[in-house]
Design an enzyme around this catalytic site. Structure first.
Site, PDB file in Angstrom:
ATOM      1  N   SER A  14       0.738  -1.171  -0.048  1.00  0.00           N
ATOM      2  CA  SER A  14       0.057   0.077  -0.100  1.00  0.00           C
ATOM      3  C   SER A  14       0.746   1.351  -0.111  1.00  0.00           C
ATOM      4  O   SER A  14       0.406   2.392  -0.336  1.00  0.00           O
ATOM      5  CB  SER A  14      -1.063  -0.036   1.210  1.00  0.00           C
ATOM      6  OG  SER A  14      -1.777  -1.122   1.148  1.00  0.00           O
ATOM      7  N   GLY A  22      -4.107  -2.180  -0.704  1.00  0.00           N
ATOM      8  CA  GLY A  22      -3.258  -1.781  -2.100  1.00  0.00           C
ATOM      9  C   GLY A  22      -2.900  -0.356  -1.901  1.00  0.00           C
ATOM     10  O   GLY A  22      -3.700   0.436  -1.315  1.00  0.00           O
ATOM     11  N   GLY A  53      -2.308   3.422  -3.793  1.00  0.00           N
ATOM     12  CA  GLY A  53      -2.750   4.501  -4.755  1.00  0.00           C
ATOM     13  C   GLY A  53      -4.288   5.010  -4.598  1.00  0.00           C
ATOM     14  O   GLY A  53      -4.618   4.900  -3.589  1.00  0.00           O
ATOM     15  N   CYS A 102      -9.270  -1.952   3.740  1.00  0.00           N
ATOM     16  CA  CYS A 102      -8.474  -0.573   3.301  1.00  0.00           C
ATOM     17  C   CYS A 102      -8.941  -0.379   1.878  1.00  0.00           C
ATOM     18  O   CYS A 102      -9.761   0.261   1.700  1.00  0.00           O
ATOM     19  CB  CYS A 102      -6.929  -0.589   3.553  1.00  0.00           C
ATOM     20  SG  CYS A 102      -6.407   0.716   3.916  1.00  0.00           S
ATOM     21  N   LEU A 103      -7.904  -0.560   1.000  1.00  0.00           N
ATOM     22  CA  LEU A 103      -8.242  -0.251  -0.603  1.00  0.00           C
ATOM     23  C   LEU A 103      -9.507  -1.175  -1.041  1.00  0.00           C
ATOM     24  O   LEU A 103     -10.274  -0.437  -1.540  1.00  0.00           O
ATOM     25  CB  LEU A 103      -7.175  -0.467  -1.376  1.00  0.00           C
ATOM     26  CG  LEU A 103      -7.390  -0.161  -2.857  1.00  0.00           C
ATOM     27  CD1 LEU A 103      -7.273   1.442  -3.015  1.00  0.00           C
ATOM     28  CD2 LEU A 103      -6.442  -0.655  -3.854  1.00  0.00           C
ATOM     29  N   GLN A 111     -12.412   0.796   0.135  1.00  0.00           N
ATOM     30  CA  GLN A 111     -12.751   1.843  -0.603  1.00  0.00           C
ATOM     31  C   GLN A 111     -13.456   1.327  -2.094  1.00  0.00           C
ATOM     32  O   GLN A 111     -14.379   1.800  -2.388  1.00  0.00           O
ATOM     33  CB  GLN A 111     -11.611   2.719  -0.888  1.00  0.00           C
ATOM     34  CG  GLN A 111     -10.948   3.307   0.430  1.00  0.00           C
ATOM     35  CD  GLN A 111      -9.396   3.714   0.152  1.00  0.00           C
ATOM     36  OE1 GLN A 111      -8.826   3.451  -0.596  1.00  0.00           O
ATOM     37  NE2 GLN A 111      -9.048   4.273   1.419  1.00  0.00           N
ATOM     38  N   ASN A 136      -3.326   2.631   7.536  1.00  0.00           N
ATOM     39  CA  ASN A 136      -2.407   2.981   6.601  1.00  0.00           C
ATOM     40  C   ASN A 136      -3.308   3.366   5.401  1.00  0.00           C
ATOM     41  O   ASN A 136      -3.384   2.831   4.541  1.00  0.00           O
ATOM     42  CB  ASN A 136      -1.319   2.153   6.265  1.00  0.00           C
ATOM     43  CG  ASN A 136      -0.720   2.479   4.656  1.00  0.00           C
ATOM     44  OD1 ASN A 136      -0.470   3.466   4.646  1.00  0.00           O
ATOM     45  ND2 ASN A 136      -0.305   1.460   4.095  1.00  0.00           N
ATOM     46  N   GLY A 165      -4.404   7.217   2.895  1.00  0.00           N
ATOM     47  CA  GLY A 165      -4.344   8.559   2.445  1.00  0.00           C
ATOM     48  C   GLY A 165      -5.739   9.064   1.776  1.00  0.00           C
ATOM     49  O   GLY A 165      -5.900  10.312   1.485  1.00  0.00           O
ATOM     50  N   PHE A 166      -6.504   7.979   1.333  1.00  0.00           N
ATOM     51  CA  PHE A 166      -7.899   8.243   0.913  1.00  0.00           C
ATOM     52  C   PHE A 166      -8.805   7.935   1.992  1.00  0.00           C
ATOM     53  O   PHE A 166      -8.359   6.942   2.777  1.00  0.00           O
ATOM     54  CB  PHE A 166      -8.013   7.709  -0.586  1.00  0.00           C
ATOM     55  CG  PHE A 166      -7.158   8.182  -1.516  1.00  0.00           C
ATOM     56  CD1 PHE A 166      -7.609   9.229  -2.296  1.00  0.00           C
ATOM     57  CD2 PHE A 166      -5.761   7.788  -1.744  1.00  0.00           C
ATOM     58  CE1 PHE A 166      -6.716   9.477  -3.396  1.00  0.00           C
ATOM     59  CE2 PHE A 166      -4.937   8.353  -2.795  1.00  0.00           C
ATOM     60  CZ  PHE A 166      -5.477   9.221  -3.638  1.00  0.00           C
ATOM     61  N   HIS A 225      -6.565  -1.969   9.687  1.00  0.00           N
ATOM     62  CA  HIS A 225      -5.988  -3.338   9.315  1.00  0.00           C
ATOM     63  C   HIS A 225      -5.991  -4.115  10.295  1.00  0.00           C
ATOM     64  O   HIS A 225      -5.235  -4.448  11.228  1.00  0.00           O
ATOM     65  CB  HIS A 225      -4.375  -2.938   9.195  1.00  0.00           C
ATOM     66  CG  HIS A 225      -4.178  -2.431   7.513  1.00  0.00           C
ATOM     67  ND1 HIS A 225      -3.948  -3.175   6.556  1.00  0.00           N
ATOM     68  CD2 HIS A 225      -4.369  -1.167   7.130  1.00  0.00           C
ATOM     69  CE1 HIS A 225      -3.964  -2.267   5.462  1.00  0.00           C
ATOM     70  NE2 HIS A 225      -4.200  -1.149   5.817  1.00  0.00           N
ATOM     71  N   GLU A 237      -5.023  -7.148  10.397  1.00  0.00           N
ATOM     72  CA  GLU A 237      -4.182  -8.171  10.474  1.00  0.00           C
ATOM     73  C   GLU A 237      -3.195  -7.854  11.435  1.00  0.00           C
ATOM     74  O   GLU A 237      -2.220  -8.598  11.643  1.00  0.00           O
ATOM     75  CB  GLU A 237      -3.834  -8.479   8.985  1.00  0.00           C
ATOM     76  CG  GLU A 237      -2.620  -7.638   8.646  1.00  0.00           C
ATOM     77  CD  GLU A 237      -3.503  -6.231   8.128  1.00  0.00           C
ATOM     78  OE1 GLU A 237      -4.839  -6.263   8.144  1.00  0.00           O
ATOM     79  OE2 GLU A 237      -2.636  -5.322   7.559  1.00  0.00           O
TER      80      GLU A 237
HETATM   81  N1  LIG Z   1      -3.561   0.374   2.990  1.00  0.00           N
HETATM   82  C1  LIG Z   1      -4.275   0.491   1.903  1.00  0.00           C
HETATM   83  O1  LIG Z   1      -4.840  -0.357   1.396  1.00  0.00           O
HETATM   84  C2  LIG Z   1      -4.281   2.046   1.457  1.00  0.00           C
HETATM   85  C3  LIG Z   1      -5.449   2.349   0.400  1.00  0.00           C
HETATM   86  C4  LIG Z   1      -5.284   3.644  -0.505  1.00  0.00           C
HETATM   87  N2  LIG Z   1      -4.368   3.325  -1.260  1.00  0.00           N
HETATM   88  C5  LIG Z   1      -4.957   4.858   0.596  1.00  0.00           C
HETATM   89  O2  LIG Z   1      -4.064   5.297   0.644  1.00  0.00           O
HETATM   90  O3  LIG Z   1      -6.037   5.220   1.099  1.00  0.00           O
END
Ligand SMILES: NC(=O)CC[C@H](N)C(=O)O
Length: 370
Positions: free
Chosen positions: A41, A234, A236, A263-264, A267, A305, A307-308, A347, A349
């Site tokens: 990520s 993931g 981005g 997380c990703l 989203q 972790n 950023g979105f 997260h 995990e």
């Molecule tokens: N840890 C992740 O899956 C990060 C998700 C996405 N890339 C974000 O920054 O928000």
């Protein structure tokens, strides 16, 4: 290190030499620098660590979340000392050097963190030259040329090239949770940049896991006749990754399969259900983030972790906001009202981090039990 606003920070270089450009984010976790550096990520990001003693336990092959470091570089308070840990097989500096990752020590990373909180995550150029030849104007230009993470699909850079089976379990499973169990539920995990420990947690919760690349279509997923589908973390911008993932998720939803995202993956599920995501000012990166489960009132301390974030104002009818951040009220979890489809921003995990949210893996396993 040069920031796009023209400020220059000098320190002691270690790891690889050269120049790398990325977004700079801070991580406040006190443990797990190796897991953080190898978390896919973090593609496109350089991590500055607020915890001062980075490198003191060295590096070992078991703690990698993927084959190599993915974060573009690291910024730390001290030049790392010799590792002191029985598990260490390599120094952090050699490990980074062999894998082409640049690092800088000797910076006041807490001051830097305060600046990031105020101004947002900056674009930077990180340079390491043992002879100290830096063209700072050129570095500032390189930092300015970094396109930023908004609109960037980085999952394609870190996903697997072909499908594979996963059966390794977590080596430690906390008390109060089921011991490692024989596989009972057939799960397809979509790899947008999956951390190994998430796959271990799924296996430990009784899932027979097949991992598919990020671009898998709904038909390819359903061809495995899964009992449930998992959407991984993931890198981005989720909106940019949505072009291929959203149609796949919609197809799997239509087939009525239980689904769980982290997380990703969270989203992406929200986007497929019709919500929107937004870029945060400096994101959440740490291992002590309090999250409230709105349905039970319970507070979990979590690892984060991202950023979105999912914009909770845009959640459609029939989608419930299950978790929120107690730091800023941002969305941390959703579920469909009428189906076992749910996801979280944090997260569970815990790699690294607290283990309060492990119950989510069990919840996913239970949703496939019927
Ligand atoms: N840890 C992740 O899956 C990060 C998700 C996405 N890339 C974000 O920054 O928000």
């Amino acid at each position: 290190m040069a920031l796009a606003d023209g400020s220059i920070f000098y320190g002691y270089g270690f790891g690889a030499t050269g120049v790398t450009t990325a977004e700079l984010c801070f991580n406040t976790a006190m443990t797990g620098y190796q897991e953080i550096m190898t978390d896919p990520s973090y593609a496109g990001q350089i991590v500055t660590f607020t915890f001062p003693h980075i490198g003191n336990t060295g590096v070992n092959p078991e703690d990698d979340e993927t084959a190599d470091p993915v974060a573009a570089g690291m910024v730390v308070k001290w030049d790392p000392t010799q590792p002191s840990n029985w598990r260490a097989t390599e120094t952090l500096s050699d490990w980074l050097a062999k894998r082409g990752r640049i690092a800088i020590g000797g910076l006041d990373t807490r001051r830097l963190t305060r600046a990031i909180r105020q101004q947002g995550a900056p674009h930077v150029a990180l340079a390491h030259d043992p002879d100290g030849n830096f063209d700072t104007d050129a570095l500032v230009e390189q930092a300015r040329a970094f396109p930023g993470l908004e609109g960037l699909d980085l999952a394609l850079d870190v996903t697997c090239s072909q499908s594979y089976r996963w059966d390794e379990m977590r080596w430690a499973w906390p008390d109060g949770y089921p011991r490692q169990t024989a596989p009972k539920h057939k799960v397809v995990a979509i790899d947008f940049g999956a951390k190994r420990n998430i796959l271990r947690c799924l296996a430990s919760a009784g899932c027979d896991v097949t991992v598919l690349p990020a671009t898998a279509t709904a038909a390819e997923v359903l061809a495995h006749e899964p009992d449930g589908v998992f959407l991984s973390n993931g890198p981005g911008d989720p909106a940019a990754t949505g072009a291929y993932a959203v149609p796949m998720i919609k197809g799997v939803l239509e087939a009525g399969k239980p689904m769980f995202g982290i997380c990703l993956g969270h989203q992406m599920l929200a986007l497929a259900l019709g919500a929107k995501t937004i870029k945060m000012n400096h994101g959440h990166h740490g291992a002590n983030h309090p999250v409230k489960d709105n349905e039970t009132g319970k507070v979990e301390i979590t690892s984060m972790n991202h950023g979105f974030a999912v914009d909770s104002q845009t959640l459609p009818k029939g989608v419930i906001e299950t978790h929120i951040s107690l730091f800023d009220g941002s969305n941390c979890g959703i579920r469909m009202e009428d189906r076992p489809v749910f996801s979280v921003q944090h997260h569970p995990e815990a790699s690294p981090g607290p283990q309060d949210s492990f119950y989510l893996f069990e919840r996913f396993a239970a949703s496939m039990a019927g």
